[in-house]
Write a protein that holds these residues in place. Structure first.
Motif, mmCIF file in Angstrom:
data_model
loop_
_atom_site.group_PDB
_atom_site.id
_atom_site.type_symbol
_atom_site.label_atom_id
_atom_site.label_comp_id
_atom_site.label_asym_id
_atom_site.label_seq_id
_atom_site.Cartn_x
_atom_site.Cartn_y
_atom_site.Cartn_z
ATOM 1 N N ALA A 92 -1.441 -22.679 -11.498
ATOM 2 C CA ALA A 92 -0.368 -22.379 -12.444
ATOM 3 C C ALA A 92 0.705 -21.556 -11.751
ATOM 4 O O ALA A 92 0.435 -20.911 -10.739
ATOM 5 C CB ALA A 92 -0.927 -21.621 -13.638
ATOM 6 N N PRO A 93 1.928 -21.581 -12.267
ATOM 7 C CA PRO A 93 2.970 -20.733 -11.664
ATOM 8 C C PRO A 93 2.517 -19.280 -11.654
ATOM 9 O O PRO A 93 1.983 -18.776 -12.646
ATOM 10 C CB PRO A 93 4.162 -20.937 -12.608
ATOM 11 N N PRO A 94 2.707 -18.587 -10.549
ATOM 12 C CA PRO A 94 2.268 -17.188 -10.487
ATOM 13 C C PRO A 94 3.088 -16.334 -11.457
ATOM 14 O O PRO A 94 4.238 -16.645 -11.752
ATOM 15 C CB PRO A 94 2.547 -16.791 -9.032
ATOM 16 N N PRO A 95 2.489 -15.272 -11.973
ATOM 17 C CA PRO A 95 3.234 -14.389 -12.873
ATOM 18 C C PRO A 95 4.371 -13.695 -12.141
ATOM 19 O O PRO A 95 4.333 -13.530 -10.920
ATOM 20 C CB PRO A 95 2.172 -13.390 -13.337
ATOM 21 N N ASP A 96 5.369 -13.293 -12.889
ATOM 22 C CA ASP A 96 6.471 -12.529 -12.317
ATOM 23 C C ASP A 96 5.891 -11.261 -11.702
ATOM 24 O O ASP A 96 5.269 -10.452 -12.400
ATOM 25 C CB ASP A 96 7.468 -12.173 -13.414
ATOM 26 N N PRO A 97 6.062 -11.051 -10.383
ATOM 27 C CA PRO A 97 5.444 -9.875 -9.750
ATOM 28 C C PRO A 97 5.931 -8.554 -10.343
ATOM 29 O O PRO A 97 5.221 -7.551 -10.271
ATOM 30 C CB PRO A 97 5.838 -10.015 -8.282
ATOM 31 N N LYS A 98 7.125 -8.543 -10.934
ATOM 32 C CA LYS A 98 7.630 -7.294 -11.525
ATOM 33 C C LYS A 98 6.725 -6.819 -12.656
ATOM 34 O O LYS A 98 6.599 -5.616 -12.890
ATOM 35 C CB LYS A 98 9.056 -7.500 -12.038
ATOM 36 N N THR A 99 6.086 -7.765 -13.348
ATOM 37 C CA THR A 99 5.206 -7.384 -14.455
ATOM 38 C C THR A 99 3.898 -6.793 -13.955
ATOM 39 O O THR A 99 3.137 -6.201 -14.741
ATOM 40 C CB THR A 99 4.892 -8.602 -15.334
ATOM 41 N N LEU A 100 3.603 -6.934 -12.650
ATOM 42 C CA LEU A 100 2.351 -6.451 -12.087
ATOM 43 C C LEU A 100 2.483 -5.061 -11.452
ATOM 44 O O LEU A 100 1.481 -4.475 -11.039
ATOM 45 C CB LEU A 100 1.833 -7.439 -11.035
ATOM 46 N N MET A 101 3.692 -4.552 -11.371
ATOM 47 C CA MET A 101 3.903 -3.270 -10.693
ATOM 48 C C MET A 101 3.167 -2.102 -11.356
ATOM 49 O O MET A 101 2.572 -1.271 -10.653
ATOM 50 C CB MET A 101 5.395 -2.967 -10.570
ATOM 51 N N PRO A 102 3.143 -1.973 -12.698
ATOM 52 C CA PRO A 102 2.387 -0.858 -13.287
ATOM 53 C C PRO A 102 0.905 -0.892 -12.931
ATOM 54 O O PRO A 102 0.290 0.158 -12.675
ATOM 55 C CB PRO A 102 2.605 -1.042 -14.793
ATOM 56 N N ALA A 103 0.322 -2.088 -12.905
ATOM 57 C CA ALA A 103 -1.088 -2.211 -12.534
ATOM 58 C C ALA A 103 -1.302 -1.838 -11.074
ATOM 59 O O ALA A 103 -2.305 -1.207 -10.721
ATOM 60 C CB ALA A 103 -1.581 -3.637 -12.792
ATOM 61 N N LEU A 104 -0.361 -2.217 -10.211
ATOM 62 C CA LEU A 104 -0.462 -1.853 -8.799
ATOM 63 C C LEU A 104 -0.361 -0.335 -8.628
ATOM 64 O O LEU A 104 -1.123 0.262 -7.868
ATOM 65 C CB LEU A 104 0.643 -2.548 -8.005
ATOM 66 N N GLU A 105 0.558 0.282 -9.338
ATOM 67 C CA GLU A 105 0.703 1.740 -9.281
ATOM 68 C C GLU A 105 -0.594 2.433 -9.683
ATOM 69 O O GLU A 105 -1.048 3.367 -9.006
ATOM 70 C CB GLU A 105 1.818 2.183 -10.235
ATOM 71 N N ASN A 106 -1.179 1.984 -10.768
ATOM 72 C CA ASN A 106 -2.398 2.618 -11.264
ATOM 73 C C ASN A 106 -3.552 2.470 -10.289
ATOM 74 O O ASN A 106 -4.318 3.416 -10.066
ATOM 75 C CB ASN A 106 -2.783 2.020 -12.619
ATOM 76 N N ARG A 107 -3.661 1.285 -9.677
ATOM 77 C CA ARG A 107 -4.775 1.061 -8.746
ATOM 78 C C ARG A 107 -4.599 1.898 -7.478
ATOM 79 O O ARG A 107 -5.587 2.439 -6.950
ATOM 80 C CB ARG A 107 -4.885 -0.421 -8.394
ATOM 81 N N ILE A 108 -3.371 2.029 -6.987
ATOM 82 C CA ILE A 108 -3.123 2.874 -5.824
ATOM 83 C C ILE A 108 -3.474 4.320 -6.143
ATOM 84 O O ILE A 108 -4.099 5.020 -5.333
ATOM 85 C CB ILE A 108 -1.655 2.752 -5.372
ATOM 86 N N TYR A 109 -3.084 4.768 -7.317
ATOM 87 C CA TYR A 109 -3.431 6.132 -7.749
ATOM 88 C C TYR A 109 -4.939 6.344 -7.716
ATOM 89 O O TYR A 109 -5.428 7.360 -7.196
ATOM 90 C CB TYR A 109 -2.879 6.378 -9.150
ATOM 91 N N GLU A 110 -5.697 5.395 -8.242
ATOM 92 C CA GLU A 110 -7.159 5.515 -8.272
ATOM 93 C C GLU A 110 -7.740 5.562 -6.859
ATOM 94 O O GLU A 110 -8.631 6.369 -6.571
ATOM 95 C CB GLU A 110 -7.764 4.349 -9.045
ATOM 96 N N LEU A 111 -7.252 4.694 -5.980
ATOM 97 C CA LEU A 111 -7.784 4.634 -4.621
ATOM 98 C C LEU A 111 -7.450 5.898 -3.828
ATOM 99 O O LEU A 111 -8.284 6.398 -3.069
ATOM 100 C CB LEU A 111 -7.239 3.394 -3.905
ATOM 101 N N VAL A 112 -6.246 6.409 -3.998
ATOM 102 C CA VAL A 112 -5.871 7.646 -3.311
ATOM 103 C C VAL A 112 -6.757 8.799 -3.783
ATOM 104 O O VAL A 112 -7.217 9.616 -2.982
ATOM 105 C CB VAL A 112 -4.382 7.958 -3.540
ATOM 106 N N GLN A 113 -6.993 8.842 -5.065
ATOM 107 C CA GLN A 113 -7.875 9.873 -5.609
ATOM 108 C C GLN A 113 -9.262 9.797 -4.960
ATOM 109 O O GLN A 113 -9.852 10.817 -4.563
ATOM 110 C CB GLN A 113 -7.996 9.688 -7.123
ATOM 111 N N GLN A 114 -9.789 8.598 -4.844
ATOM 112 C CA GLN A 114 -11.111 8.407 -4.237
ATOM 113 C C GLN A 114 -11.113 8.829 -2.774
ATOM 114 O O GLN A 114 -12.050 9.492 -2.305
ATOM 115 C CB GLN A 114 -11.526 6.940 -4.363
ATOM 116 N N GLU A 115 -10.077 8.436 -2.035
ATOM 117 C CA GLU A 115 -10.027 8.749 -0.610
ATOM 118 C C GLU A 115 -9.884 10.246 -0.362
ATOM 119 O O GLU A 115 -10.455 10.779 0.590
ATOM 120 C CB GLU A 115 -8.878 7.982 0.063
ATOM 121 N N ARG A 116 -9.134 10.943 -1.203
ATOM 122 C CA ARG A 116 -9.017 12.393 -1.067
ATOM 123 C C ARG A 116 -10.388 13.057 -1.168
ATOM 124 O O ARG A 116 -10.715 13.964 -0.393
ATOM 125 C CB ARG A 116 -8.106 12.965 -2.162
ATOM 126 N N GLN A 117 -11.186 12.624 -2.117
ATOM 127 C CA GLN A 117 -12.500 13.213 -2.310
ATOM 128 C C GLN A 117 -13.445 12.885 -1.161
ATOM 129 O O GLN A 117 -14.309 13.690 -0.806
ATOM 130 C CB GLN A 117 -13.096 12.741 -3.632
#
Length: 217
Positions: A27-52
């Motif tokens: 199927a046509p891929p979703p507009d990547p702009k709509t995925l940016m909030p999810a990307l932000e949240n996942r990066i936040y989670e991973l950074v938190q894990q790596e700090r610990q």
């Protein structure tokens, strides 16, 4: 008042490297702009894990709406004008944006930025891209030190996309327990190492301001 700007610059061609993790979709891929909030949240989670992992005593990072807004503004500016740098073409920094929005801001401010290519005909894999951004920062000494600096307790992640490039900015901050000040315009002084940030290094107990030089992986 002296303050921190710790900056990291990275550019990675995910389409050309192993582990880019592009996913083919019928199927046509979703507009990547709509995925940016999810990307932000996942990066936040991973950074938190790596700090610990790096330092179990490091303070947990809470999401700060002001930092999120500034990080998004910075990433959107880079995406719209096709540049990657701690300063805009006019020399404007994330610290300047924050001071314009909140003249009473004080303490330490750190910044990591990076960009990855993606293929428009493929879906943008949130998990893969989030891991790649964090891995890029961890692979660079300056970015890793900034990400892991244990006294940071607030953060904001902003992502933007334009053409075939995804841009991410993550800001880190702490007030170091400094008392509130009367709002006033203040310059940001930049240093080379977060460890130089000593609350007692300035008259009146104000914080010094480290800055990591841009590094490529």
């Amino acid at each position: 008042m002296r303050r921190t700007v710790v900056v990291g610059l990275l550019l990675f061609c995910a389409a050309c490297a192993a582990g880019g993790r592009q996913q083919i979709s019928t199927a046509p891929p979703p507009d990547p702009k709509t995925l940016m909030p999810a990307l932000e949240n996942r990066i936040y989670e991973l950074v938190q894990q790596e700090r610990q992992k790096i330092d179990p005593k490091a303070k947990a990072l809470s999401l700060d709406s002001e930092l999120v807004g500034v990080a998004r503004e910075k990433s959107a500016d880079m995406a719209s004008r096709n540049y990657l740098g701690d300063k805009s073409p006019e020399g404007r920094t994330a610290a300047a944006i924050i001071m314009d929005k909140d003249a009473s801001f004080q303490g330490l401010l750190g910044e990591n930025i990076a960009a990855q290519h993606y293929l428009k005909d493929y879906s943008l894999d949130i998990e893969g891209y989030a891991h790649r951004f964090v891995e890029m920062w961890l692979a660079s000494k300056g970015h890793r030190e900034n990400l892991a600096y244990p006294i940071y307790d607030r953060t904001g992640v902003g992502a933007a996309v334009n053409g075939d490039m995804v841009y991410v900015t993550e800001l880190f901050a702490t007030e170091l327990g400094l008392p509130a000040e009367t709002p006033a315009k203040r310059e940001v002084t930049e240093f080379g190492d977060p460890s130089q940030a000593n609350p007692a290094s300035e008259a009146g107990g104000k914080a010094a301001s480290p800055r990591a030089q841009p590094r490529m992986p």
